[in-house]
Design a protein around this motif. Structure first.
Motif, short mmCIF file in Angstrom:
data_model
loop_
_atom_site.label_atom_id
_atom_site.label_comp_id
_atom_site.label_asym_id
_atom_site.label_seq_id
_atom_site.Cartn_x
_atom_site.Cartn_y
_atom_site.Cartn_z
N LEU A 24 -61.24 9.16 -9.39
CA LEU A 24 -60.48 7.97 -9.93
C LEU A 24 -60.61 6.58 -9.15
CD1 LEU A 24 -56.95 9.86 -10.37
CD2 LEU A 24 -58.73 8.67 -12.06
N LEU A 25 -60.54 6.83 -7.72
CA LEU A 25 -60.81 5.38 -6.97
C LEU A 25 -62.22 4.94 -7.15
CD1 LEU A 25 -60.19 3.48 -4.65
CD2 LEU A 25 -60.73 5.32 -2.97
N GLU A 26 -63.36 6.10 -7.18
CA GLU A 26 -64.66 5.56 -7.48
C GLU A 26 -64.77 4.80 -8.74
OE1 GLU A 26 -67.67 8.64 -5.93
OE2 GLU A 26 -67.81 8.85 -7.99
N LEU A 56 -63.44 1.28 -8.93
CA LEU A 56 -64.10 0.57 -8.08
C LEU A 56 -65.43 0.06 -8.66
CD1 LEU A 56 -63.74 1.66 -4.22
CD2 LEU A 56 -62.77 -0.43 -5.36
N LEU A 57 -66.06 1.07 -9.37
CA LEU A 57 -67.18 0.75 -10.39
C LEU A 57 -66.90 -0.16 -11.17
CD1 LEU A 57 -68.78 4.25 -10.45
CD2 LEU A 57 -69.81 2.25 -9.40
N ALA A 58 -65.85 0.09 -12.09
CA ALA A 58 -65.28 -1.01 -13.10
C ALA A 58 -65.16 -2.30 -12.56
CB ALA A 58 -63.93 -0.31 -13.72
N LEU A 59 -64.61 -2.32 -11.43
CA LEU A 59 -64.44 -3.70 -10.70
C LEU A 59 -65.44 -4.43 -10.41
CD1 LEU A 59 -62.17 -5.68 -9.45
CD2 LEU A 59 -62.37 -4.40 -7.28
N GLU A 60 -66.47 -3.79 -9.98
CA GLU A 60 -67.84 -4.23 -9.77
C GLU A 60 -68.67 -4.47 -10.89
OE1 GLU A 60 -71.37 -2.83 -6.61
OE2 GLU A 60 -70.65 -1.43 -8.17
N LYS A 61 -68.66 -3.96 -12.25
CA LYS A 61 -69.20 -4.14 -13.25
C LYS A 61 -68.70 -5.19 -14.13
CE LYS A 61 -71.57 0.24 -13.39
NZ LYS A 61 -71.91 1.52 -13.82
N CYS A 120 -59.74 -1.76 -15.42
CA CYS A 120 -60.27 -1.14 -14.24
C CYS A 120 -59.78 0.36 -14.30
CB CYS A 120 -60.04 -1.75 -12.91
SG CYS A 120 -60.92 -3.30 -13.00
N TRP A 121 -58.33 0.33 -14.32
CA TRP A 121 -57.76 1.89 -14.50
C TRP A 121 -58.05 2.44 -15.65
CZ3 TRP A 121 -56.25 5.02 -11.41
CH2 TRP A 121 -55.35 6.02 -11.58
N ALA A 122 -58.11 1.86 -16.77
CA ALA A 122 -58.59 2.72 -17.88
C ALA A 122 -59.86 3.07 -17.62
CB ALA A 122 -58.45 1.81 -19.13
N ARG A 123 -60.93 2.54 -17.20
CA ARG A 123 -62.34 2.85 -16.91
C ARG A 123 -62.27 4.02 -15.75
NH1 ARG A 123 -63.99 -3.14 -17.17
NH2 ARG A 123 -64.14 -3.69 -19.48
N SER A 174 -63.43 -10.36 -8.44
CA SER A 174 -64.71 -9.39 -8.50
C SER A 174 -65.40 -9.38 -7.02
CB SER A 174 -65.63 -10.05 -9.49
OG SER A 174 -66.78 -9.34 -9.67
N PRO A 175 -65.62 -8.24 -6.79
CA PRO A 175 -66.25 -8.19 -5.54
C PRO A 175 -67.61 -9.04 -5.23
CG PRO A 175 -66.44 -6.08 -6.60
CD PRO A 175 -65.70 -7.01 -7.19
N THR A 176 -68.37 -9.35 -6.54
CA THR A 176 -69.47 -10.45 -6.47
C THR A 176 -69.13 -11.61 -6.10
OG1 THR A 176 -69.31 -10.32 -8.95
CG2 THR A 176 -70.82 -8.57 -7.94
N ARG A 177 -67.92 -11.89 -6.32
CA ARG A 177 -67.45 -13.19 -6.09
C ARG A 177 -66.65 -13.48 -4.91
NH1 ARG A 177 -64.60 -14.10 -11.33
NH2 ARG A 177 -65.40 -11.93 -11.75
N TRP A 178 -66.14 -12.52 -4.35
CA TRP A 178 -65.28 -12.48 -3.24
C TRP A 178 -65.90 -11.62 -2.14
CZ3 TRP A 178 -62.17 -8.49 -0.74
CH2 TRP A 178 -61.02 -9.02 0.28
#
Length: 111
Positions: free
Chosen positions: A33-35, A38-43, A52-55, A99-103
């Motif tokens: 679930l965590l993985e 985080l993948l949803a957040l990253e993409k 992100c939770w639904a994904r 987004s981790p790509t922006r932060w």
């Protein structure tokens, strides 16, 4: 009092804006679930916490092969199946996330 998740959301000054937590003991498969989160957040270009939770739940369904689980003499297959249902989401699902790509950790002061 009701529970830690609800109480954290109700605390306006020092609480949480979102709480995702297990209402009982989580199993190791919960890391999926965590993985997935985080993948949803990253993409996502514009991540929302609810999306992100639904994904994360969809990712968990696929990674843990929930459609193919077969009962055994142990408790683990049903535990894997019900894992996502053991987690509660409290808060506004439309809350935007950084987004981790922006932060970059440490690039913004925290108050």
């Amino acid at each position: 009092r009701s529970g830690i998740g609800e109480e954290l959301i109700k605390q306006s000054a020092n609480g949480a804006v979102v709480y995702i937590g297990c209402n009982t003991g989580a199993q190791p498969c919960a890391y999926s679930l965590l993985e997935g989160f985080l993948l949803a957040l990253e993409k996502s270009q514009r991540p929302l916490v609810g999306d992100c939770w639904a994904r994360a739940i969809r990712y968990y369904y696929e990674k843990e092969h929930l459609a193919k689980l077969v009962p055994t003499d142990t408790w683990y297959p049903p535990s894997t199946f019900f894992q996502g249902m053991k987690f509660m989401f409290f808060g506004d699902p439309t809350l935007p996330m950084a987004s981790p790509t922006r932060w970059v950790p440490g690039s913004v002061s925290r108050r």
